[in-house]
Design a protein around this motif. Structure first.
Motif, PDB file in Angstrom:
ATOM      1  N   TYR A 105     -57.216  98.380 -64.004  1.00  0.00           N
ATOM      2  CA  TYR A 105     -57.661  99.726 -64.555  1.00  0.00           C
ATOM      3  C   TYR A 105     -57.322 100.582 -63.584  1.00  0.00           C
ATOM      4  O   TYR A 105     -56.645 101.863 -64.007  1.00  0.00           O
ATOM      5  N   TYR A 106     -57.832 100.835 -62.453  1.00  0.00           N
ATOM      6  CA  TYR A 106     -57.536 101.727 -61.392  1.00  0.00           C
ATOM      7  C   TYR A 106     -55.898 101.860 -61.445  1.00  0.00           C
ATOM      8  O   TYR A 106     -55.536 102.951 -61.078  1.00  0.00           O
ATOM      9  N   ALA A 107     -55.347 100.768 -61.016  1.00  0.00           N
ATOM     10  CA  ALA A 107     -53.759 101.036 -60.858  1.00  0.00           C
ATOM     11  C   ALA A 107     -53.114 101.501 -62.074  1.00  0.00           C
ATOM     12  O   ALA A 107     -52.048 102.362 -61.759  1.00  0.00           O
ATOM     13  N   ILE A 108     -53.527 101.459 -63.191  1.00  0.00           N
ATOM     14  CA  ILE A 108     -53.055 102.248 -64.315  1.00  0.00           C
ATOM     15  C   ILE A 108     -53.448 103.503 -64.225  1.00  0.00           C
ATOM     16  O   ILE A 108     -52.431 104.386 -64.682  1.00  0.00           O
ATOM     17  N   GLU A 109     -54.565 103.849 -64.100  1.00  0.00           N
ATOM     18  CA  GLU A 109     -54.792 105.353 -63.846  1.00  0.00           C
ATOM     19  C   GLU A 109     -54.203 105.920 -62.864  1.00  0.00           C
ATOM     20  O   GLU A 109     -53.852 107.358 -63.084  1.00  0.00           O
ATOM     21  N   LYS A 110     -53.713 105.269 -61.791  1.00  0.00           N
ATOM     22  CA  LYS A 110     -52.940 105.891 -60.820  1.00  0.00           C
ATOM     23  C   LYS A 110     -51.523 105.888 -61.005  1.00  0.00           C
ATOM     24  O   LYS A 110     -50.902 106.408 -60.209  1.00  0.00           O
ATOM     25  N   GLY A 149     -51.733 107.715 -66.913  1.00  0.00           N
ATOM     26  CA  GLY A 149     -52.917 107.375 -66.090  1.00  0.00           C
ATOM     27  C   GLY A 149     -53.802 108.407 -66.143  1.00  0.00           C
ATOM     28  O   GLY A 149     -55.143 108.365 -66.063  1.00  0.00           O
ATOM     29  N   LYS A 150     -53.391 109.664 -66.099  1.00  0.00           N
ATOM     30  CA  LYS A 150     -54.117 110.914 -66.019  1.00  0.00           C
ATOM     31  C   LYS A 150     -54.925 110.853 -67.216  1.00  0.00           C
ATOM     32  O   LYS A 150     -56.103 111.359 -67.340  1.00  0.00           O
ATOM     33  N   ARG A 151     -54.310 110.846 -68.290  1.00  0.00           N
ATOM     34  CA  ARG A 151     -54.749 110.908 -69.602  1.00  0.00           C
ATOM     35  C   ARG A 151     -55.796 109.692 -69.998  1.00  0.00           C
ATOM     36  O   ARG A 151     -57.048 110.280 -70.455  1.00  0.00           O
ATOM     37  N   LEU A 152     -55.837 108.651 -69.524  1.00  0.00           N
ATOM     38  CA  LEU A 152     -56.881 107.470 -69.607  1.00  0.00           C
ATOM     39  C   LEU A 152     -57.956 107.687 -68.691  1.00  0.00           C
ATOM     40  O   LEU A 152     -59.119 107.807 -68.888  1.00  0.00           O
ATOM     41  N   LYS A 153     -57.823 108.400 -67.205  1.00  0.00           N
ATOM     42  CA  LYS A 153     -58.915 108.960 -66.491  1.00  0.00           C
ATOM     43  C   LYS A 153     -59.576 110.047 -67.127  1.00  0.00           C
ATOM     44  O   LYS A 153     -60.991 109.876 -67.238  1.00  0.00           O
ATOM     45  N   LYS A 154     -59.140 111.011 -67.974  1.00  0.00           N
ATOM     46  CA  LYS A 154     -59.674 111.982 -68.557  1.00  0.00           C
ATOM     47  C   LYS A 154     -60.578 111.467 -69.567  1.00  0.00           C
ATOM     48  O   LYS A 154     -61.637 111.916 -69.944  1.00  0.00           O
ATOM     49  N   LEU A 155     -60.024 110.480 -70.492  1.00  0.00           N
ATOM     50  CA  LEU A 155     -60.684 109.986 -71.497  1.00  0.00           C
ATOM     51  C   LEU A 155     -62.115 109.379 -70.954  1.00  0.00           C
ATOM     52  O   LEU A 155     -63.075 109.300 -71.717  1.00  0.00           O
ATOM     53  N   ARG A 156     -61.819 108.388 -69.819  1.00  0.00           N
ATOM     54  CA  ARG A 156     -62.987 107.703 -69.215  1.00  0.00           C
ATOM     55  C   ARG A 156     -63.998 108.717 -68.613  1.00  0.00           C
ATOM     56  O   ARG A 156     -65.284 108.405 -69.111  1.00  0.00           O
ATOM     57  N   THR A 211     -56.336 107.423 -82.076  1.00  0.00           N
ATOM     58  CA  THR A 211     -54.902 106.447 -82.363  1.00  0.00           C
ATOM     59  C   THR A 211     -54.205 106.572 -81.313  1.00  0.00           C
ATOM     60  O   THR A 211     -54.449 107.370 -80.317  1.00  0.00           O
ATOM     61  N   LEU A 212     -53.225 105.655 -81.048  1.00  0.00           N
ATOM     62  CA  LEU A 212     -52.273 105.933 -80.286  1.00  0.00           C
ATOM     63  C   LEU A 212     -51.446 107.241 -80.117  1.00  0.00           C
ATOM     64  O   LEU A 212     -51.120 107.515 -78.897  1.00  0.00           O
ATOM     65  N   GLU A 213     -51.279 107.815 -81.315  1.00  0.00           N
ATOM     66  CA  GLU A 213     -50.707 109.191 -81.328  1.00  0.00           C
ATOM     67  C   GLU A 213     -51.455 110.057 -80.473  1.00  0.00           C
ATOM     68  O   GLU A 213     -50.887 110.879 -79.851  1.00  0.00           O
ATOM     69  N   GLU A 214     -52.446 110.016 -80.687  1.00  0.00           N
ATOM     70  CA  GLU A 214     -53.662 111.019 -79.930  1.00  0.00           C
ATOM     71  C   GLU A 214     -53.619 110.557 -78.457  1.00  0.00           C
ATOM     72  O   GLU A 214     -53.621 111.461 -77.760  1.00  0.00           O
ATOM     73  N   ILE A 215     -53.664 109.398 -78.107  1.00  0.00           N
ATOM     74  CA  ILE A 215     -53.555 109.203 -76.691  1.00  0.00           C
ATOM     75  C   ILE A 215     -52.315 109.550 -75.961  1.00  0.00           C
ATOM     76  O   ILE A 215     -52.272 110.152 -75.033  1.00  0.00           O
ATOM     77  N   PHE A 216     -51.144 109.169 -76.876  1.00  0.00           N
ATOM     78  CA  PHE A 216     -49.945 109.486 -76.154  1.00  0.00           C
ATOM     79  C   PHE A 216     -49.349 110.960 -76.632  1.00  0.00           C
ATOM     80  O   PHE A 216     -48.108 111.284 -76.095  1.00  0.00           O
ATOM     81  N   LYS A 217     -49.964 111.663 -77.096  1.00  0.00           N
ATOM     82  CA  LYS A 217     -49.686 112.947 -77.347  1.00  0.00           C
ATOM     83  C   LYS A 217     -49.471 113.842 -76.212  1.00  0.00           C
ATOM     84  O   LYS A 217     -50.139 113.828 -75.210  1.00  0.00           O
ATOM     85  N   ASP A 218     -48.125 114.600 -76.284  1.00  0.00           N
ATOM     86  CA  ASP A 218     -47.746 115.540 -75.121  1.00  0.00           C
ATOM     87  C   ASP A 218     -47.456 114.587 -73.809  1.00  0.00           C
ATOM     88  O   ASP A 218     -47.405 115.415 -72.824  1.00  0.00           O
ATOM     89  N   LEU A 219     -47.006 113.342 -73.854  1.00  0.00           N
ATOM     90  CA  LEU A 219     -46.962 112.632 -72.572  1.00  0.00           C
ATOM     91  C   LEU A 219     -45.229 112.898 -72.235  1.00  0.00           C
ATOM     92  O   LEU A 219     -44.563 112.506 -72.928  1.00  0.00           O
ATOM     93  N   TYR A 254     -64.894 103.999 -63.442  1.00  0.00           N
ATOM     94  CA  TYR A 254     -63.738 102.973 -63.765  1.00  0.00           C
ATOM     95  C   TYR A 254     -64.149 101.400 -63.792  1.00  0.00           C
ATOM     96  O   TYR A 254     -63.606 100.629 -64.515  1.00  0.00           O
ATOM     97  N   LYS A 255     -65.169 101.345 -62.815  1.00  0.00           N
ATOM     98  CA  LYS A 255     -65.518  99.682 -62.495  1.00  0.00           C
ATOM     99  C   LYS A 255     -66.309  99.198 -63.844  1.00  0.00           C
ATOM    100  O   LYS A 255     -65.807  98.294 -64.309  1.00  0.00           O
ATOM    101  N   PRO A 256     -67.569  99.929 -64.443  1.00  0.00           N
ATOM    102  CA  PRO A 256     -68.038  99.483 -65.388  1.00  0.00           C
ATOM    103  C   PRO A 256     -67.298  99.546 -66.715  1.00  0.00           C
ATOM    104  O   PRO A 256     -67.261  98.715 -67.621  1.00  0.00           O
ATOM    105  N   LEU A 257     -66.262 100.546 -67.019  1.00  0.00           N
ATOM    106  CA  LEU A 257     -65.514 100.510 -68.079  1.00  0.00           C
ATOM    107  C   LEU A 257     -64.515  99.495 -68.184  1.00  0.00           C
ATOM    108  O   LEU A 257     -64.104  98.782 -69.226  1.00  0.00           O
ATOM    109  N   ALA A 258     -63.796  99.080 -67.098  1.00  0.00           N
ATOM    110  CA  ALA A 258     -62.887  98.144 -67.084  1.00  0.00           C
ATOM    111  C   ALA A 258     -63.785  96.670 -67.189  1.00  0.00           C
ATOM    112  O   ALA A 258     -63.161  95.822 -68.001  1.00  0.00           O
ATOM    113  N   GLU A 259     -64.825  96.612 -66.937  1.00  0.00           N
ATOM    114  CA  GLU A 259     -65.789  95.330 -67.135  1.00  0.00           C
ATOM    115  C   GLU A 259     -65.800  95.211 -68.568  1.00  0.00           C
ATOM    116  O   GLU A 259     -65.799  94.455 -69.470  1.00  0.00           O
ATOM    117  N   GLU A 260     -66.268  96.453 -69.186  1.00  0.00           N
ATOM    118  CA  GLU A 260     -66.425  96.432 -70.768  1.00  0.00           C
ATOM    119  C   GLU A 260     -65.130  96.181 -71.664  1.00  0.00           C
ATOM    120  O   GLU A 260     -65.427  95.665 -72.670  1.00  0.00           O
TER     121      GLU A 260
END
Length: 94
Positions: free
Chosen positions: A57-62, A29-36, A86-94, A43-49
């Protein structure tokens, strides 16, 4: 009534989640928030997009666990498609 019974059997209650699973979801969730935030999006416009409910989306970020896997997949696919991550980049160091 049958549907409610079936739903209760499928959904894993959050009190049954291991501390490791919870920690992973919080980090993700923190990683996704940082990306956003790196892309200057709310988070609202991004979730809509992305085509994901803003509450989801908010629940996942939290780091909450009460969402459909398909919603998480949709978010990850968005970053792959629109930001070439890539998924590897998103999940790196989690």
């Amino acid at each position: 009534t049958f549907f409610l019974f079936l739903q209760k059997r499928i959904v894993k209650k959050t009190d049954k989640i291991s501390p490791e699973q919870k920690e992973f979801m919080v980090k993700l969730g923190k990683r996704l928030k940082k990306l956003r935030l790196d892309h200057n999006k709310g988070y609202k416009p991004l979730a809509e997009e992305m085509g994901v409910a803003r509450n989801t989306y908010y629940a996942i970020e939290k780091g909450r666990l009460d969402f459909q896997f398909s919603s998480l997949f949709q978010i990850l696919y968005y970053y792959k498609r629109h930001h070439n991550l890539t998924l590897e980049e998103i999940f790196k160091d989690l």
